[in-house]
Write a protein that holds these residues in place. Sequence first.
Motif: not given
Lengths: 417, 388, 199, 181, 166, 199
Positions: A111-116, A341-347, A364-369
């Motif tokens: 959901k965070l990364l927007g993968i279908d 682990g260097e994937i470009d996770a969105p904030v 509940y996930l908070i990503s800072d990128g």
Amino acid sequence: MISEELDIAPKNVPGNDLPARNDNGPVQYVNELTTLNLGPTHPATHGIFQNILQMDGEKIVSSEQTIGYIHRAFEKIAERRPFYQITTLTDRMNYCSSPINNMGWHMTVEKLLGIDVPKRAQYIRVILMELARISDHLICNGILGVDAGAFTGFLYIYQERENIYDIYEEVCGARLTTNMGRIGGMERDLSPTAIRKIKELLVRFPKVLTEFENLFNRNRIFMDRVVNVGGISAERALSYGFTGPNLRAAGVDYDVRVMNPYSSYQDFEFDIPVGQSGDTYDRFMVRNGEMWQSLRIIEQALNNLPEGPYYADAPQYYLPPKQEVYKNMEALIYHFKIVMGEIDAPVGEVYHAVEGGNGELGFYLISDGGRTPYRLHFRRPCFIYYQAYPEMCKGLTLSDAIVIMSSMNVIAGELDA
Amino acid sequence: MELPVLTVKGLIILAIFGITLLIATYSTYAERKVAAFLQDRLGPNRAGPWGLLQPIADAGKMFFKEDFIPSQASKWLFILGPCLAMLTALMSSAVIPFGDSVRFIWDKVNYEVAIQGIEINIGVLYIFGVVSLGVYGVMVGGWASNNKFSLLGAIRAASQNISYEIALGLSLITILMMTGSLSLRAIIDEQATFFEWNIFTQPLGFVIFLTCSFAECNRTPFDLPECETELVGGYHTEYSSMKLGFYLFSEYINMFVSSAFISCLYFGGFHYPFINEVNQALENSLGAVAGHNVATLIGVVVMFSKIFFFIFFFMWVRWTLPRFRYDQLMNLGWKTFIPLSILNVVLTGAGLLYNFKYATWLIAIVMIVMAVVSTARAPKPNIVPQRT
Amino acid sequence: MSATVSHNLKAMQLTNRSVQVSNKEMTMAEKMYLPAIIGGLAITIRHFFRKKPTIQYPEVKKYLGPIYRGHHILKRDEQGRERCTACGLCAVACPAEAISMVAAERQKGEEKLYREEKYAAVYEINMLRCIFCGLCEEACPKQAVYLRHDQMVPIFTERQDVIYGKDKLVEKMDDRYIRVANSEVKATPTEPSLTRAAT
Amino acid sequence: MATDIKIVEGPASYEGPGFQATSFDKLIGLARANSLWPLPFATSCCGIEFMSTMASHYDLARFGSERPSFSPRQADMLLVAGTIAKKMGPIVKQVYLQMAEPRWVIAIGACASSGGIFDTYSVLQGIDRIIPVDVYVPGCPPRPEQILDGVMQVQELAKNESLRRRNTEEYTKLLNSYSIE
Amino acid sequence: MLTNEEVAQTLIQQFGETVSDFDDPYDLLTFSTSRDHIVEVVQYLRDHPVYQVGFLTDVTAVHYPDSVGKEFCVVYHMHSLTNNFRIRIKVYLQADDVHIPTIIPLFAGANWMERETFDLFGISFDGHPDLRRILNMEEMDYHPMRKQYPLEDETREDKIDALFGR
Amino acid sequence: MTANDELRLSIDYQAMTEFISFFKTLTPTGYLFLILTIITLFSAIGVVTARNPIYSVLALIATFFCLSGHYILLNAQFLAAVNIIVYAGAIMVLFLFTIMFLNLRQDDEESKTNLTKMASVVVGGMLMVMLITIFRAKSAQVPTYSATAFNPKTGLVENLGNLLYNDYILPFELASVLFLVAMVGAVMLGKREAGDRHF
């Protein structure tokens, strides 16, 4: 054990300065109430938690809970691990139904990364999650039988759990802590063996479950033990934050699979078993009913299993096949990036909930990128509803307290995180 | 009594004692095997062929385990507890007739010695008395441990045993009424023909008696004094080594005695269908002495097979049923079994007045009819949403 | 303040899919205990004579499935050279941080021993830390580290023995490890079928 | 059973016509080995695998150890299965202290043995910091087979142990190193 | 079905300035309020005749050591079961004044969630009947989830930190 | 050695021989009687002197046992069995039960004052004197054993039943009514009010 001797558990940090053997725990009566220490090593506290009961004879006047005996700092570890490694943590949370936790976590990240995720992977996930639900409820209901004194039924259905393990083994290579699925899909397709084993299970399991129900459902000794024991009204249950089978036993048909369908649950036809008054018998029956429904879902998913890939087309998040890594420079780079682990996770911040074995399992996930989550909080259903336990067992006897505890299915790993 | 009689009697007593111990020992093994087989497992099979040496291994281990007495426990009572349990358990098999009698000729005099420890004419009462003492071992041990779980177990044991003794006694009284004797041998002899076995004349009494003997032996579904999931180990939580062994052992001896008692009271003891014909045929072919002895031997075998069946039944039930809760147990004892057994006594008495032995079937038939009717009239339970 | 939720709970029918499953009314027959008890006894006695599923473990070993995550192994290639190039990805991927290694440059004359120019001079796995999650196997770009499906890590009696070095991890030439995922996949002793995409 | 299972062999003995002599130690060791009653100290995942070990498929009962003694007085081996947090540490030690000799300890799984994946402020990094451990079983969680291996290892220990192990100086020294009197 | 805009509008109308930062990341209505109004807002949502946000899903906190004046953020997740609508409420707190009123009177289940938040972050919930540590030992003298404290156990022996950037 | 001494010695000697010859006249039953009596007395004294009420109750049970032994010696087997069943098996269990539950284990009862001690001595002494006088006065009337008049079935159940239900039917029934009344009374007393604390 002899838990009473631990009335006042030694509180100091384990080391070499512990008090010596402490055998003096004379029976103390305060206002003619007995203090009985149930746990942390009592045989009926599955996993570890302590209940200090104030007893008047056999009646429980009040109880106080202590938890945290296996606090493992999941949330802190999660801040130091890349996303894909956190799957191994979720395994160990509700260890009776690890795949649900795994998939829930993957879906959160997706959901965070927007993968279908392709349909096939979703269906495979559904099958595995429902298997996990069955195995979770098997343990809970079996143990309820054990705590009521009937060991044998537990061993009958435990054999089916063993068969579900076989399926897991075929899918991911482990029994309990599965580390199953990957961000973006599954790590491998369902093998023909796995499908055959699932089909076998679909044939065999109803018989076993029927047998188990015949042993318990209408047996008066059992019914007397559980009917009207530890009931909780729907109102109180909601106020306490109950979810899952325990809430449904109280009559509220809240099910995340229906309310917020994820992973194609909307495609399947199934009912939500509910109870009447939230007592132990209702919880038992709701869990039994859910096993039947899970079988229905698995059958549907297996029959309609779509063709297609089992992982999303997201090369920057999903490990390329090993052959590609050899031949293809791009694949090699992605491979290294993903593993590092260097994937470009969105904030961003995501809350995603799945219907775990015990209720709404939220992430509940908070990503800072960065390469790790900035903050990850698990909404553990056990932790939230276990606080209602004193209210539920007040005024009942010690035996009731024990069946209530097992029917609530408190899993220490999930409770303490 | 003459010397030869005394010698034979002594031998018989020794044999009964030995057999009691042996059966109790192997009951532990049987329990594990039966439990395993009922649960789709195999059970002990490494210690000796089919695990036959398992009880010996257990005993060997227990003898050499650290003997532990908690510092706050009252030492003497802590030791006395298991002793009492073992003592009372062993005492009760003394009056049970395991077979008819042995005949032998010594110095040209014919002797006949019954296969029974002692023949007293109040055999039933004796067993009753000893059984009622059995609770002391549990109580004293549980209290002396100075552990709350033990104490709870001891208290539960005490109240449970007292409560169920009443129903046990009342259900037994019907048999005494029909036999008119307190002697176990007389009761057995009364049941010489198959359809006069008390199980056929006293079905309700049998069910009550069986249930109560489960309670007296502290077996599931009445194993509240030691239930593992609630009280850790109940009264024997603090016991280790052979003291624990004594407690476990006494439970199995009690089970053996109960089984023997049930066989004697309700299943004709060493009698079996066509026993008279068989005895006659044996005596005709082998002579009065040898034939009678062989017939007795067959009777003893029959008796023991009945006992084994009931021991098995005890285990079978244990591994099938959940246990009661304390208050439900009390309700069942006081509010169900005692009134029922009083009703049983009254009905039996009325039956005896009119010379009709099978009067208590009345209750049984009424109950069965009620059950069938209510089941038929009940709405179909909407329980299992079956898979499509 | 009252802690009750104010809205009407009779309206808490959230979906139209709920089914009432518990029936607490007992019929007379059920109240008499005996039918259910006899039924239960019948069920258990049927199991008494059933074939037992028990696996006699030390003598009979169960096949753990083709992808079981067991003992670690460091593969060699078809010429017997170690495949590991000491890139450290496995150590990074390890959630338990159980893997440690020291890389070294391949010297002249060692081409028979190591396939790549860099190799792991020390490669240690702490078997008590390891959680057998399989992430190292997945992370390895050289297909060097595998978790065997046919062997499990033995038990330990001393805490000192638990760190497995290369002596215990590297594949023995006379005991090559083959993983056959299913019959359709061709596997040779040197190229065990691949972690993914093979099935 | 169709499969041949290994039945425990009798102790080494001197046999002659009509007599068989063996060391008493060996005999009791053998008895102990075949009657190891476990105290399952199951805290988490490994506890579920221990259930599997007890259940029909693996059946710990075959080794004569199916009677779980939840009272430490009666148990012979302590099976620590699952994470032991620092909060739990003193209780594990307490349970160990309450056990009667001879006692053995198996640490089942990575968490109990070394802390495993949970290298955190709240988790004890291996129970051998507070009590002496006889057997470590790796795995997270170990398979029932491995747990059975662990139990069999304890059987070996029991067989080869002197009857008076707890009176020896080494044993006292070991316990003293854990500050157990 | 409720829409995020609709609910946001209602809330702004009701509370004006005290609710702010409306956002809907991944379709979940998120807004901030201050600790003086949190109880009010939660109660309003709970008792609202239409919204009926009567289920407290979760209470937790986040530590942002770098954002001065807003070091701590207490996050409430609420759920309206009847409307199947989720809301996230945030309250930012200063590092030197981590107090916030409890919402136990509104939701009994908040008890342990608040205790956990206190245990891990050291946020004091005023009015909480039993604000003790719940997961960690009573003797612990810090709140481990704050970013400045290390994760690892310092006493471990079998790991080498120097490896691979750990 | 004076004559006086000699006399005393001879008396001693005489007493001793008498004492020994008394033992010689005893049948095995007599020995049993003696042993039982001694145990009875000791355990009865134990009941009074034991500081711990639990020991006291256990001593009382031992006393009952010995009494039952006496009954058996008197050929009253039924009475012996009933004594054990009712007193040792039920009533004493309840006593023990209560004591355990109240946990009177510590010696926390306040010590008796001298007045109470004196009073008890006086009362006990008077009782003893009374009993002795009664036995002495009535000694002639105590029936003695005569082999001809002895009916071996005297103490057995049948005779007892005949006596109770024929000769003493009224007292017997009265006694049972008394028990019924007592039972009802106990139930009334023990019945808890609503809201009272449970057991």
